[in-house]
Write an enzyme that holds these catalytic residues in place. Sequence first.
Site, PDB file in Angstrom:
ATOM      1  CD  GLU A  28      -9.718   2.199   6.258  1.00  0.00           C
ATOM      2  OE1 GLU A  28      -8.594   2.341   5.822  1.00  0.00           O
ATOM      3  OE2 GLU A  28     -10.458   3.077   6.448  1.00  0.00           O
ATOM      4  CE  LYS A  80      -6.401   3.980   3.178  1.00  0.00           C
ATOM      5  NZ  LYS A  80      -6.937   4.373   4.532  1.00  0.00           N
ATOM      6  CB  CYS A 110     -10.460   4.539   3.938  1.00  0.00           C
ATOM      7  SG  CYS A 110     -11.111   5.792   5.082  1.00  0.00           S
TER       8      CYS A 110
END
Length: 248
Positions: A17, A91, A133
């Site tokens: 990430e 995300k 994540c």
Amino acid sequence: MVAQAAEQGVELLVLPEASMCSFGSPLPQLRETAGNNSPSFIRFMQDLARDNAMHIVVGVLSLADQPGDERVTNQLLVLDNSGAEVLRYTKMHVYDAFKFKESDKVRPGNFGAKNSELGLFDIKGFRVGLINCYDLRFPELARALIDQGADVLSVSAAWLAGPLKENHWEILLRARAIENTSYVLASGQTAPRNCGLSMIVDPLGMVLGTATADPGLAVHTLSSQRIAEVRELLPCLQNRRYQVSGLK
């Protein structure tokens, strides 16, 4: 490291990430990175993908492109082996936990029609679903990817170090593999700020390789036959009685 991966015949390389930076940076610096540095970084990654004939998943920052919103977006970019951009996944779950508030600096992704917000791409007979994540802590996202045909979950992270965080990282990665009978490819930013512990997990939850806390490579040949055998042995995707739907 990309050259080292190419020497080992790697055809899909998963990087962490936000590979360009740390979220510890102030928002003006993140906006500078997203607006002025990301384009050249992406061109650099495209050259690496093309020159080494491999697909690359890499975390980048982009401007949110939302009137009145100064935050950036946290995205995973997929490049094919010609260097072309295949997709960007924004995300969905920003890290507002463990006394950290990513949403102060990062705008989460929006839901799209027919799950178009999901990040999925195909390579050599596998369908890869993207997880960024904190997304890892939400099994319904992984299951939504599986429902769209994913048999490999690619996880890019900057998993902050802290009490029990390394345990959470490994347990959640192995759980996502087991419950979805899929491979998990996990790439994390390294110590001291983050956990590292990049790893490849088998559809039955066995760790096939790891890069520990230091920069390194974990390499493994994925097998569609292995996925089929595991899914025949453990048909939990067929046996489930509840469906997952996104929150609007």
